[in-house]
Design a protein around this motif. Structure first.
Motif, PDB file in Angstrom:
ATOM      1  N   TRP A   1       0.711  -1.149  -0.057  1.00 16.68           N
ATOM      2  CA  TRP A   1      -0.054  -0.091   0.008  1.00 16.68           C
ATOM      3  C   TRP A   1       0.902   1.469  -0.093  1.00 16.68           C
ATOM      4  CZ3 TRP A   1      -4.243  -1.412  -1.679  1.00 16.68           C
ATOM      5  CH2 TRP A   1      -4.973  -2.513  -1.273  1.00 16.68           C
TER       6      TRP A   1
ATOM      7  N   ASP B   1       0.926   4.146  -2.917  1.00 16.50           N
ATOM      8  CA  ASP B   1       0.635   5.875  -2.721  1.00 16.50           C
ATOM      9  C   ASP B   1       1.890   6.694  -3.151  1.00 16.50           C
ATOM     10  OD1 ASP B   1      -1.521   5.414  -1.273  1.00 16.50           O
ATOM     11  OD2 ASP B   1      -0.582   5.044   0.602  1.00 16.50           O
TER      12      ASP B   1
ATOM     13  N   LEU C   1      -7.372  -5.136  -3.309  1.00 21.11           N
ATOM     14  CA  LEU C   1      -6.853  -4.540  -4.498  1.00 21.11           C
ATOM     15  C   LEU C   1      -7.969  -4.393  -5.736  1.00 21.11           C
ATOM     16  CD1 LEU C   1      -3.160  -6.014  -4.923  1.00 21.11           C
ATOM     17  CD2 LEU C   1      -3.862  -3.499  -4.934  1.00 21.11           C
TER      18      LEU C   1
END
Length: 252
Positions: free
Chosen positions: A43, A47, A72
């Motif tokens: 994650w 980002d 996901l």
């Protein structure tokens, strides 16, 4: 040697030997590669950077890979290839049902993984082309909305709405497949035709991809897979969208 414009592959695996082997092999073949050991790293990476495909191990220290794959798929249409030491058919089927685009059991040869990555990228990108998948011949088609059985698919935004006007996320391949059905309502479409219309046919290895995508699309449409009402299976032939479809904004 990878360039800045090369496809970016994210490997999520806590085995350093596998990560080193695969990343070096992929970099030699022109890919950019990032490696993280767990779901948190996954994650964080998403980002921070743009990723083209995820290679995801099922056995991770902090979170089950199947759960990660499901999360996901609920928020992204990034292609995912699952790696697992569990090579039984049931694990492969569950992985595909969770939204994975392919599944490769361990141990594997890096060259086979490379071939699968290239194939999934080609297939995913071809199904992301609405002008190809819908077989449109007029630019007005891009400004339409489809209404069917209380549902609405807005083409410009690629947004699907329930009869209660709730938004439903669609991946690129799900949008493409639904649009094919909406352009050919109440017509039986064979798997061969669906592959042809989506411009994604590659080989017999992926003929069953359509079944997988139909299963996912049915879930988006909140269908009972045992007794679907909208996308019905025609045994021995293919699938049919059983609904009246109205195109709003189509002036052709």
């Amino acid at each position: 040697m990878a360039t800045a414009s090369a496809d970016h592959i994210l490997i999520v695996d806590d085995d350093p030997d596998i990560c080193t082997l695969v990343s070096r092999f992929f970099e030699k073949n022109g890919f950019r590669v990032s490696v993280v050991p767990d779901g948190k790293g996954l994650w964080n990476m998403l980002d921070q950077a743009s990723v083209d495909l995820i290679v995801l191990d099922l056995m991770l220290p902090d979170e089950d890979g199947l759960v990660l794959c499901r999360n996901l798929r609920a928020t992204s249409d990034l292609p995912v290839i699952i790696l697992s030491a569990r090579g039984e058919d049931v694990d492969r089927i569950i992985g595909l049902e969770m939204g994975a685009d392919d599944y490769l059991p361990k141990p594997f040869h890096p060259r086979e993984l490379l071939a699968r990555v290239r194939s999934v990228l080609r297939r995913t990108r071809s199904t992301m082309q609405p002008e190809k998948t819908a077989r449109t011949h007029n630019s007005n088609e891009e400004n339409i909305a489809y209404h069917f059985a209380g549902w609405r698919l807005d083409v410009p935004t690629r947004q699907l709405y329930t009869p209660q006007e709730e938004k439903v996320f669609l991946s690129g391949s799900e949008f493409a497949l639904l649009r094919i059905f909406l352009n050919y309502p109440n017509q039986v479409l064979t798997r061969e035709q669906l592959l042809e219309y989506s411009a994604s046919k590659e080989s017999e290895t992926y003929d069953r991809t359509i079944d997988m995508q139909v299963s996912r699309l049915r879930r988006r449409l909140r269908e009972d897979s045992r007794t679907p009402e909208l996308i019905k299976t025609v045994r021995g032939l293919g699938y049919v969208l059983s609904a009246r479809v109205e195109k709003v904004g189509d002036h052709t």
